[in-house]
Every structure is written in C-alpha cells, then in structure tokens.
Design a protein around this motif. Structure first.
Motif, mmCIF file in Angstrom:
data_model
loop_
_atom_site.group_PDB
_atom_site.id
_atom_site.type_symbol
_atom_site.label_atom_id
_atom_site.label_comp_id
_atom_site.label_asym_id
_atom_site.label_seq_id
_atom_site.Cartn_x
_atom_site.Cartn_y
_atom_site.Cartn_z
ATOM 1 N N GLU A 1 0.827 -1.203 0.000
ATOM 2 C CA GLU A 1 0.000 0.000 0.000
ATOM 3 C C GLU A 1 0.862 1.253 0.000
ATOM 4 N N GLY A 2 0.467 2.210 -0.815
ATOM 5 C CA GLY A 2 1.184 3.468 -0.886
ATOM 6 C C GLY A 2 2.326 3.474 -1.886
ATOM 7 N N THR A 3 2.569 2.328 -2.537
ATOM 8 C CA THR A 3 3.655 2.221 -3.511
ATOM 9 C C THR A 3 3.079 2.115 -4.917
ATOM 10 N N ARG A 4 3.600 2.928 -5.834
ATOM 11 C CA ARG A 4 3.239 2.797 -7.242
ATOM 12 C C ARG A 4 4.049 1.642 -7.818
ATOM 13 N N MET A 5 3.354 0.576 -8.211
ATOM 14 C CA MET A 5 4.018 -0.676 -8.552
ATOM 15 C C MET A 5 3.957 -0.952 -10.052
ATOM 16 N N THR A 6 5.108 -1.217 -10.641
ATOM 17 C CA THR A 6 5.185 -1.671 -12.030
ATOM 18 C C THR A 6 5.457 -3.168 -12.020
ATOM 19 N N VAL A 7 4.571 -3.932 -12.641
ATOM 20 C CA VAL A 7 4.728 -5.383 -12.736
ATOM 21 C C VAL A 7 5.109 -5.721 -14.171
ATOM 22 N N LEU A 8 6.267 -6.348 -14.341
ATOM 23 C CA LEU A 8 6.785 -6.660 -15.670
ATOM 24 C C LEU A 8 6.810 -8.171 -15.883
ATOM 25 N N ARG A 9 6.376 -8.598 -17.069
ATOM 26 C CA ARG A 9 6.381 -10.020 -17.418
ATOM 27 C C ARG A 9 7.322 -10.247 -18.604
ATOM 28 N N PRO A 10 8.606 -10.446 -18.343
ATOM 29 C CA PRO A 10 9.545 -10.694 -19.449
ATOM 30 C C PRO A 10 9.252 -12.025 -20.136
ATOM 31 N N PHE A 11 9.426 -12.035 -21.448
ATOM 32 C CA PHE A 11 9.365 -13.291 -22.184
ATOM 33 C C PHE A 11 10.797 -13.833 -22.272
ATOM 34 N N SER A 12 11.273 -14.249 -23.397
ATOM 35 C CA SER A 12 12.592 -14.893 -23.439
ATOM 36 C C SER A 12 13.690 -13.851 -23.606
ATOM 37 N N GLY A 13 14.135 -13.315 -22.469
ATOM 38 C CA GLY A 13 15.245 -12.371 -22.492
ATOM 39 C C GLY A 13 16.542 -13.087 -22.830
ATOM 40 N N TYR A 14 17.412 -12.413 -23.581
ATOM 41 C CA TYR A 14 18.669 -13.044 -23.986
ATOM 42 C C TYR A 14 19.739 -11.971 -24.156
ATOM 43 N N GLY A 15 20.991 -12.417 -24.186
ATOM 44 C CA GLY A 15 22.105 -11.506 -24.398
ATOM 45 C C GLY A 15 23.413 -12.270 -24.439
ATOM 46 N N SER A 16 24.487 -11.553 -24.751
ATOM 47 C CA SER A 16 25.780 -12.184 -24.972
ATOM 48 C C SER A 16 26.362 -12.813 -23.715
ATOM 49 N N ASP A 17 26.056 -12.242 -22.550
ATOM 50 C CA ASP A 17 26.700 -12.695 -21.321
ATOM 51 C C ASP A 17 25.762 -13.503 -20.432
ATOM 52 N N GLN A 18 24.747 -14.097 -21.020
ATOM 53 C CA GLN A 18 23.811 -14.919 -20.267
ATOM 54 C C GLN A 18 24.387 -16.306 -20.043
ATOM 55 N N ASP A 19 24.076 -16.897 -18.905
ATOM 56 C CA ASP A 19 24.535 -18.246 -18.595
ATOM 57 C C ASP A 19 23.981 -19.233 -19.619
ATOM 58 N N LEU B 1 13.197 0.907 -17.616
ATOM 59 C CA LEU B 1 13.433 2.299 -17.235
ATOM 60 C C LEU B 1 12.381 3.221 -17.840
ATOM 61 N N ALA B 2 11.917 2.910 -19.048
ATOM 62 C CA ALA B 2 10.843 3.711 -19.649
ATOM 63 C C ALA B 2 9.566 3.582 -18.835
ATOM 64 N N ALA B 3 9.285 2.385 -18.329
ATOM 65 C CA ALA B 3 8.101 2.190 -17.490
ATOM 66 C C ALA B 3 8.207 3.009 -16.206
ATOM 67 N N VAL B 4 9.410 3.048 -15.622
ATOM 68 C CA VAL B 4 9.625 3.854 -14.417
ATOM 69 C C VAL B 4 9.467 5.337 -14.738
ATOM 70 N N ASP B 5 10.106 5.776 -15.814
ATOM 71 C CA ASP B 5 10.069 7.195 -16.186
ATOM 72 C C ASP B 5 8.643 7.669 -16.442
ATOM 73 N N GLN B 6 7.844 6.808 -17.069
ATOM 74 C CA GLN B 6 6.494 7.208 -17.464
ATOM 75 C C GLN B 6 5.431 6.738 -16.479
ATOM 76 N N ASP B 7 5.888 6.225 -15.328
ATOM 77 C CA ASP B 7 4.980 5.837 -14.241
ATOM 78 C C ASP B 7 3.933 4.831 -14.707
ATOM 79 N N VAL B 8 4.388 3.843 -15.474
ATOM 80 C CA VAL B 8 3.503 2.781 -15.937
ATOM 81 C C VAL B 8 3.266 1.804 -14.790
ATOM 82 N N THR B 9 2.024 1.490 -14.524
ATOM 83 C CA THR B 9 1.701 0.542 -13.456
ATOM 84 C C THR B 9 0.998 -0.673 -14.059
#
Length: 286
Positions: free
Chosen positions: A148-166, A208-216
């Motif tokens: 309560e009292g917190t603006r919460m952003t809930v994110l559901r990542p799909f298949s994140g990937y990158g060069s340094d992933q295990d 970070l865009a979700a944080v900047d734009q206050d997406v909940t």
C-alpha cells in the motif's frame, strides 16, 4: 535518485545496474553473490529509497525450473517480505519482475499460435501457470496489491537473452554450439516450439521507460515475434557459416509449446529496437 536493486549480480540485475549507474543514480545492490541476502534486508532494514527494483530470485534454465520445485518457497518468501518492506518504508515507486511463466499453460499448447495478452491472467480465477516457478510469480503478482502506498510496475519478461547470459538458457547454449560448430546440433524438444526473444538492452530500456512514465500494472516485455527453436538453430548456424544435422531430444525438458507476447501495451511507451538477427550477430561477435 536513491535506488535499491536486489539480485544486481544476476543477468537482468547487472545490466540494470549499469544502466542506472549511467544515469548517475545512487544504487544499492544486494545479492547473495556479495554475501548479502535480500531477505535479511527486507526483514530488518528500513533505509529509505526513492525506487526499488526486485530481481532477486532462484532462477535458471528449463532444467532448473523443472528440477528445483522447492525453489518456489524461497521465491515466495522473498516476494512476501519485499511487499512488507515496501509498505513499512513507504517506498513511493517499485518494480516487481514477474514472468511469462505466470500465464496459463492451457493458452500455450500446440495448435494455432495465441499471443498472450496481460488480461489473460485473471487473479481472481487464474489458470495453471508453468511449473512452480510460474506459480511463485503468479502469487508474487497477487501480493503486489498489499504494498500500500507504492506505485508498482509489474513486468512479465518473455525470453530475455544476451551475450553474457549463462548457457543454462537456450539462446547462449545455441550460440556456444554454433561457435564450436557442433555437428550434430542438439535441440531440446521437437524444434517446433516457439518463443518470443527480447534482447537484454531492450528489456532494461523498457523497464526504465516504465519507471520514467509511471507505468503501473502488468506489462509484457516481448516483441511479439514467434521463432521456433529450429528457426533459431538455422539462424545461428547460418550466421557462422555451417550446416550441421539437427538432433532433436524430445525427452529433454522443453516447456510449453508456444510462448509469445502481444506487445501492444509495451509499445504504448517503448518499442524494442534490437532484432533477433542483430542479437545473434552481437553474441557471435563477443
């Protein structure tokens, strides 16, 4: 900006940490790899922060998800104490990383592809999620309402990937096999399952865009592009200039058949920029 970032040594966490540092924000990272347990912080620490981002969890590839069911207890404890900590400290903004594994497996079966929409999860009558990891994330989303009292952003990542992933994860495992020019080239499952790959840079920038734009509320982090594992194998082997035989391992852990997002809500505030082809090129180059 004072930021608490849990799990800052993990794949998503370390990329977020670098991006937050790049903004000049004051980041406090908490990770078991540094000998600091986020659970202890949530239980005993009351230091104030302007933003909290919770990445700490027991994670891993498909084999880990299917083979470590008791990890759900640790993840549930972390998430429950995170919500208590947010309420106790009056933290104004927070991010909770859920997962596409929270979606009902009934919507991800063989047959016509169904892109998953945020409203496909009904917290009043949820369908069965993917394994105990998905169950923990579904429960974590339900717990978010108690911060309560917190603006919460809930994110559901799909298949994140990158060069340094295990390479317990499929994408880096495929890159390693291609670099080693393995022949035959092993693919878990029948090769026809689809996934929605989103590069770690886009995942971080979307956060970070979700944080900047206050997406909940819940937001899918994906591109909406469906790629089969056979297609991914062809892409990485073509990029390295060889054509191995593909060896399918139907008995290996491989999860649901389709897992692809409807990214319409995400595109309301951020559009992914890195194509899968570019992501493959970057990983092979590194």
């Amino acid at each position: 900006m004072r930021v608490l970032l849990t799990g800052h040594r993990g794949f998503v966490g370390r990329h977020l940490h670098a991006a937050l540092d790049g903004r000049g924000w004051q980041v406090t990272g908490v990770d078991l790899a540094d000998g600091r347990d986020a659970l202890d912080l949530f239980r005993f620490d009351s230091a104030p922060y302007d933003l909290a981002i919770h990445c700490a969890a027991i994670v891993g590839g498909r084999a880990s998800i299917d083979g470590s069911p008791l990890g759900v207890a640790t993840n549930l404890a972390l998430d429950a104490w995170y919500m208590r900590w947010l309420a106790r400290t009056d933290t104004p903004r927070a991010v909770y990383f859920s997962s596409s594994a929270a979606y009902p497996v009934a919507l991800q079966q063989p047959g016509p592809l169904r892109r998953l929409v945020e409203t496909d999860i009904d917290h009043e009558q949820p369908g069965r999620p993917d394994s105990t990891y998905g169950l923990a994330k579904l429960t974590g989303e339900q717990l978010c309402q108690y911060a309560e009292g917190t603006r919460m952003t809930v994110l559901r990542p799909f298949s994140g990937y990158g060069s340094d992933q295990d390479d317990a994860y499929p994408f880096p495992a495929f890159i390693r096999r291609a670099k080693e020019r393995q022949d035959p080239f092993e693919i878990w499952g029948d090769g026809g399952s689809t996934r929605d790959w989103i590069h770690i840079d886009d995942l971080v920038n979307a956060t970070l865009a979700a944080v900047d734009q206050d997406v909940t509320g819940p937001v899918n982090l994906g591109t909406g592009r469906a790629t089969t594992f056979d297609e991914l194998a062809h892409m990485v082997t073509d990029a390295t200039g060889y054509r191995p035989a593909f060896k399918h391992l139907p008995a290996a852990p491989h999860g649901v058949h389709h897992r692809v997002s409807d990214p319409a809500k995400l595109r309301g505030f951020y559009t992914p920029e890195i194509s899968l082809e570019e992501g493959i090129w970057r990983a092979l180059r590194d």
